[in-house]
Design a protein around this motif. Structure first.
Motif, PDB file in Angstrom:
ATOM      1  N   VAL A 432       0.843  -1.201   0.000  1.00 21.98           N
ATOM      2  CA  VAL A 432       0.000   0.000   0.000  1.00 21.98           C
ATOM      3  C   VAL A 432       0.874   1.245   0.000  1.00 21.98           C
ATOM      4  CG1 VAL A 432      -1.708   1.322   1.307  1.00 21.98           C
ATOM      5  CG2 VAL A 432      -1.931  -1.168   1.127  1.00 21.98           C
ATOM      6  N   GLY A 433       1.901   1.252   0.872  1.00 21.49           N
ATOM      7  CA  GLY A 433       2.824   2.383   0.897  1.00 21.49           C
ATOM      8  C   GLY A 433       3.609   2.513  -0.390  1.00 21.49           C
ATOM      9  N   MET A 434       3.948   1.382  -0.972  1.00 21.05           N
ATOM     10  CA  MET A 434       4.679   1.360  -2.240  1.00 21.05           C
ATOM     11  C   MET A 434       3.849   2.005  -3.351  1.00 21.05           C
ATOM     12  SD  MET A 434       6.075  -2.085  -4.072  1.00 21.05           S
ATOM     13  CE  MET A 434       6.669  -2.130  -5.759  1.00 21.05           C
ATOM     14  N   ALA A 435       2.558   1.689  -3.385  1.00 18.29           N
ATOM     15  CA  ALA A 435       1.667   2.272  -4.391  1.00 18.29           C
ATOM     16  C   ALA A 435       1.541   3.779  -4.191  1.00 18.29           C
ATOM     17  CB  ALA A 435       0.297   1.609  -4.322  1.00 18.29           C
ATOM     18  N   GLU A 436       1.498   4.227  -2.957  1.00 13.53           N
ATOM     19  CA  GLU A 436       1.410   5.667  -2.684  1.00 13.53           C
ATOM     20  C   GLU A 436       2.674   6.383  -3.159  1.00 13.53           C
ATOM     21  OE1 GLU A 436       0.682   5.927   1.470  1.00 13.53           O
ATOM     22  OE2 GLU A 436      -1.493   5.578   1.273  1.00 13.53           O
ATOM     23  N   ARG A 437       3.833   5.775  -2.923  1.00 12.47           N
ATOM     24  CA  ARG A 437       5.089   6.392  -3.383  1.00 12.47           C
ATOM     25  C   ARG A 437       5.154   6.424  -4.909  1.00 12.47           C
ATOM     26  NH1 ARG A 437       6.738   3.405   1.057  1.00 12.47           N
ATOM     27  NH2 ARG A 437       7.492   1.641  -0.179  1.00 12.47           N
ATOM     28  N   ALA A 438       4.649   5.366  -5.552  1.00 14.84           N
ATOM     29  CA  ALA A 438       4.625   5.337  -7.023  1.00 14.84           C
ATOM     30  C   ALA A 438       3.695   6.416  -7.565  1.00 14.84           C
ATOM     31  CB  ALA A 438       4.187   3.957  -7.508  1.00 14.84           C
ATOM     32  N   LYS A 439       2.548   6.614  -6.893  1.00 16.11           N
ATOM     33  CA  LYS A 439       1.615   7.658  -7.332  1.00 16.11           C
ATOM     34  C   LYS A 439       2.241   9.039  -7.171  1.00 16.11           C
ATOM     35  CE  LYS A 439      -2.374   9.153  -8.778  1.00 16.11           C
ATOM     36  NZ  LYS A 439      -2.067  10.593  -8.816  1.00 16.11           N
ATOM     37  N   ALA A 440       3.031   9.225  -6.113  1.00 16.65           N
ATOM     38  CA  ALA A 440       3.711  10.507  -5.924  1.00 16.65           C
ATOM     39  C   ALA A 440       4.701  10.764  -7.059  1.00 16.65           C
ATOM     40  CB  ALA A 440       4.423  10.519  -4.577  1.00 16.65           C
ATOM     41  N   VAL A 441       5.381   9.705  -7.517  1.00 13.87           N
ATOM     42  CA  VAL A 441       6.290   9.838  -8.658  1.00 13.87           C
ATOM     43  C   VAL A 441       5.506  10.231  -9.900  1.00 13.87           C
ATOM     44  CG1 VAL A 441       7.855   8.589 -10.205  1.00 13.87           C
ATOM     45  CG2 VAL A 441       7.999   8.217  -7.741  1.00 13.87           C
ATOM     46  N   GLN A 442       4.344   9.582 -10.116  1.00 20.66           N
ATOM     47  CA  GLN A 442       3.531   9.919 -11.287  1.00 20.66           C
ATOM     48  C   GLN A 442       3.059  11.371 -11.227  1.00 20.66           C
ATOM     49  OE1 GLN A 442       0.052   7.493 -11.971  1.00 20.66           O
ATOM     50  NE2 GLN A 442      -0.534   8.605 -13.795  1.00 20.66           N
ATOM     51  N   ASP A 443       2.656  11.831 -10.040  1.00 24.64           N
ATOM     52  CA  ASP A 443       2.209  13.219  -9.903  1.00 24.64           C
ATOM     53  C   ASP A 443       3.329  14.181 -10.274  1.00 24.64           C
ATOM     54  OD1 ASP A 443      -0.291  12.409  -9.099  1.00 24.64           O
ATOM     55  OD2 ASP A 443       0.117  12.628  -6.952  1.00 24.64           O
ATOM     56  N   SER A 444       4.548  13.886  -9.825  1.00 24.16           N
ATOM     57  CA  SER A 444       5.688  14.734 -10.179  1.00 24.16           C
ATOM     58  C   SER A 444       5.960  14.680 -11.683  1.00 24.16           C
ATOM     59  CB  SER A 444       6.935  14.294  -9.408  1.00 24.16           C
ATOM     60  OG  SER A 444       6.768  14.466  -8.027  1.00 24.16           O
ATOM     61  N   PHE A 445       5.765  13.494 -12.256  1.00 21.50           N
ATOM     62  CA  PHE A 445       5.945  13.305 -13.702  1.00 21.50           C
ATOM     63  C   PHE A 445       4.921  14.138 -14.471  1.00 21.50           C
ATOM     64  CE2 PHE A 445       4.372  10.765 -17.370  1.00 21.50           C
ATOM     65  CZ  PHE A 445       5.488  10.835 -18.185  1.00 21.50           C
ATOM     66  N   GLU A 446       3.649  14.082 -14.038  1.00 21.89           N
ATOM     67  CA  GLU A 446       2.590  14.831 -14.723  1.00 21.89           C
ATOM     68  C   GLU A 446       2.806  16.329 -14.597  1.00 21.89           C
ATOM     69  OE1 GLU A 446      -1.377  13.671 -13.726  1.00 21.89           O
ATOM     70  OE2 GLU A 446      -0.872  11.552 -13.625  1.00 21.89           O
ATOM     71  N   ASP A 447       3.295  16.769 -13.433  1.00 20.45           N
ATOM     72  CA  ASP A 447       3.518  18.205 -13.224  1.00 20.45           C
ATOM     73  C   ASP A 447       4.838  18.691 -13.811  1.00 20.45           C
ATOM     74  OD1 ASP A 447       1.142  18.319 -11.839  1.00 20.45           O
ATOM     75  OD2 ASP A 447       2.066  18.056  -9.876  1.00 20.45           O
ATOM     76  N   ARG A 448       5.530  17.760 -14.494  1.00 18.61           N
ATOM     77  CA  ARG A 448       6.816  18.064 -15.132  1.00 18.61           C
ATOM     78  C   ARG A 448       7.875  18.526 -14.131  1.00 18.61           C
ATOM     79  NH1 ARG A 448       6.235  17.599 -20.526  1.00 18.61           N
ATOM     80  NH2 ARG A 448       4.110  17.747 -21.357  1.00 18.61           N
ATOM     81  N   GLN A 449       7.713  18.121 -12.885  1.00 18.73           N
ATOM     82  CA  GLN A 449       8.758  18.365 -11.886  1.00 18.73           C
ATOM     83  C   GLN A 449       9.851  17.294 -11.986  1.00 18.73           C
ATOM     84  OE1 GLN A 449       6.702  18.334  -8.164  1.00 18.73           O
ATOM     85  NE2 GLN A 449       5.490  20.171  -8.616  1.00 18.73           N
TER      86      GLN A 449
END
Length: 559
Positions: A432-449
């Motif tokens: 569950v924590g792993m999925a949350e960290r992966a989603k945080a990476v995707q959010d940074s990817f989408e925001d072009r950070q």
């Protein structure tokens, strides 16, 4: 707000059975389509000479029609209708009620319910509402519909059956306005036709003669724009299906200034004009993104182009409005020059939605006619490449790192694969924590950070850390929850995390309903606290660790 009026017959229960349009700009409501259904024995509330229907009294019916045409207040209209015995008896005929109810049920299930919206059925009086409820309950589950009208002490048993108190009516109103909840159809005659604002109301099945402001007030009920971003619903219009022929003589039903009428009433041809305008002016920019028939390069480019959330939102809104126009107009030869382009736009929508939507519901991906077109024109296997799940293990990770190109697809595939692994083992707090960290990476990817290469590197690190965790967990012969507690306490610097995690495991075993019972949760919290105080004197640190453990473990239990 505009109202599109279609005066030609519907093709069966579902033909031409919807509506669409666009918002008129800031502060302007949506367009509404009104269709007069030509179903023998259903629509004509005053039969023409020689036609079938109730016994005809020319003078009496002429008086009734004249009285009806002069009324614009709903209470006054009801008084006139109380005297219009021939009209009301015809509209409440048992055979007719049954046919109209069947038509309404079929139309709602085929055209309105799949969109997620709700409907009104407007009867000529309270007795008609009661009869319609009985007829609909024989076709649809009883919870689909509710009757709402004002009850009187001297009402018949039939009418008293549907008396409701203020609390019940409030509950019905509230549930009707909520997506996905019952009732889906409200049966009314006067109450709720004015002043009740429910944007999710899309269709009105009109079986009551009315005109002027009374008619416009009724139309206004379905004329509220509605957007539900989580369900990808955009309602820039409403829909009124006319069973009494009001719109046959629209100039008599609405005796306003022609400019005022034209501001509200639009012809069905407007829908085609809107479709053409959208395709000609807005579609080209999106269509230019596809140059290789949705191969991996095209899909990767789409993921890159739509990384920006606002850009996706703009496209989704454009596409959903276009899709609803297509659903209404089809089948029509007018659409032939646009079929390939609309199918391509649908493919683009599918790719972007699959890549970025939090949760994709396959049964809601496209509306019925659009889905058939996509199946015919688009290779759906290419579209589905964006949701190809991979098993999270060292071998898969090595292959992804070695494969060249299509980096954006890799990011999406990895994030969704991690999310699926967590979903399949939802009781594992590490996943569950792993999925949350992966989603945080995707959010940074989408925001072009974060660039694509960095996103893949971070996702790879998350997977590698999980592989190390699995090896150590197996070596210590611990279940996922116990190891999570152990590693959390170890990382926090406790002197003997093995002893503390064993005590905490016992606390959970002694209270198996801890996640559902407040009482057991309090006991578990107390026992965890005692276990930590055996090794740690810092009160703030103990409180913080207890909270960290319980929040993560409750999350793994779906709480």
């Amino acid at each position: 707000m505009g109202v599109s009026v279609g005066l030609r017959p519907c093709r069966g229960a579902g033909g031409q059975g919807g509506a669409s349009g666009t918002k008129g700009g800031p502060g302007k409501p949506a367009r509404t389509q009104v269709i007069s259904v030509k179903a023998p024995g259903l629509v004509k509330w005053l039969p023409e000479p020689g036609g079938k229907g109730p016994p005809r009294n020319e003078r009496a019916e002429g008086t009734e029609r004249a009285s009806f045409l002069g009324i614009s207040d709903i209470e006054e209209l009801n008084k006139i209708l109380d005297r219009a015995v021939n009209i009301k008896n015809f509209l409440k005929g048992k055979a007719r009620i049954k046919k109209v109810a069947q038509y309404v049920a079929d139309h709602y299930r085929e055209n309105v319910e799949p969109l997620g919206y709700k409907a009104f059925l407007v009867g000529v009086d309270r007795e008609a509402c009661a009869h319609y409820k009985k007829a609909l309950d024989e076709i649809l589950p009883p919870e689909y519909s509710e009757v709402v009208y004002t009850g009187n002490n001297n009402d018949s048993e039939l009418l008293k059956k549907h008396h409701i108190d203020e609390k019940k009516e409030k509950e019905i109103r509230k549930n009707f306005q909520r997506y996905g909840e019952y009732p889906k159809i409200l049966i009314v005659t006067e109450k709720l036709l004015t002043g009740f604002d429910a944007p999710i109301l899309y269709a009105m099945y009109l079986d009551k003669p009315m005109r002027d402001h009374t008619l416009l007030q009724a139309i206004a009920r379905v004329n509220r724009p509605y957007e539900n971003e989580s369900q990808e619903m955009v309602k820039p219009h409403g829909f009124v299906l006319d069973f009494v022929g009001i719109f046959d003589k629209l100039e008599k039903a609405l005796s306003f200034d022609s400019d005022e009428v034209n501001a509200v009433i639009k012809d069905l041809a407007l829908l085609k004009s809107l479709f053409k305008q959208k395709m000609d002016s807005q579609a080209a920019a999106y269509l230019s993104l596809i140059t290789r028939n949705f191969d991996d390069k095209d899909v990767d480019n789409l993921i890159e182009h739509f990384r920006d959330k606002e850009r996706r939102k703009t496209f989704f809104k454009f596409y959903k409005e276009l899709e609803m126009l297509y659903e209404i107009i089809s089948p029509d030869k007018f659409l032939r020059p646009y079929l390939e382009r609309f199918a391509t736009l649908s493919g683009i929508y599918a790719v972007v939605r699959k890549a970025y939507a939090k949760q994709v519901q396959p049964d809601r991906e496209f509306l019925r006619k659009t889905n058939a077109l996509v199946q015919e024109h688009i290779d759906t296997e290419k579209i589905d490449s964006v949701t190809q799940f991979v098993e999270i293990n060292p071998e898969t990770l090595k292959l992804i790192q070695e494969k060249q190109g299509d980096y954006n697809i890799k990011v999406i595939n990895l994030v969704k694969s991690i999310a699926k692994a967590a979903e399949d083992a939802s009781d594992d707090p590490f996943l569950v924590g792993m999925a949350e960290r992966a989603k945080a990476v995707q959010d940074s990817f989408e925001d072009r950070q974060k660039g694509t290469a960095d996103a893949i590197k971070d996702l790879s690190s998350i997977i590698e850390a999980n592989e190390r965790r699995k090896r150590e967990q197996a070596a210590k012969n611990m279940d996922s929850m116990t190891y999570f507690v152990y590693s959390t306490l170890r990382d926090a610097g406790l002197s003997d995390p093995d002893d503390a995690s064993a005590r905490i495991k016992t606390a959970f075993l002694e209270h198996p309903n801890w996640a559902a019972s407040d009482k057991e949760l309090r006991e578990v919290r107390k026992l965890i606290t005692f276990a930590l105080y055996r090794q740690e004197d810092d009160e703030d640190k103990v409180v913080s660790l207890v909270e960290e453990l319980l929040v993560a473990l409750l999350k793994s239990q779906g709480k």
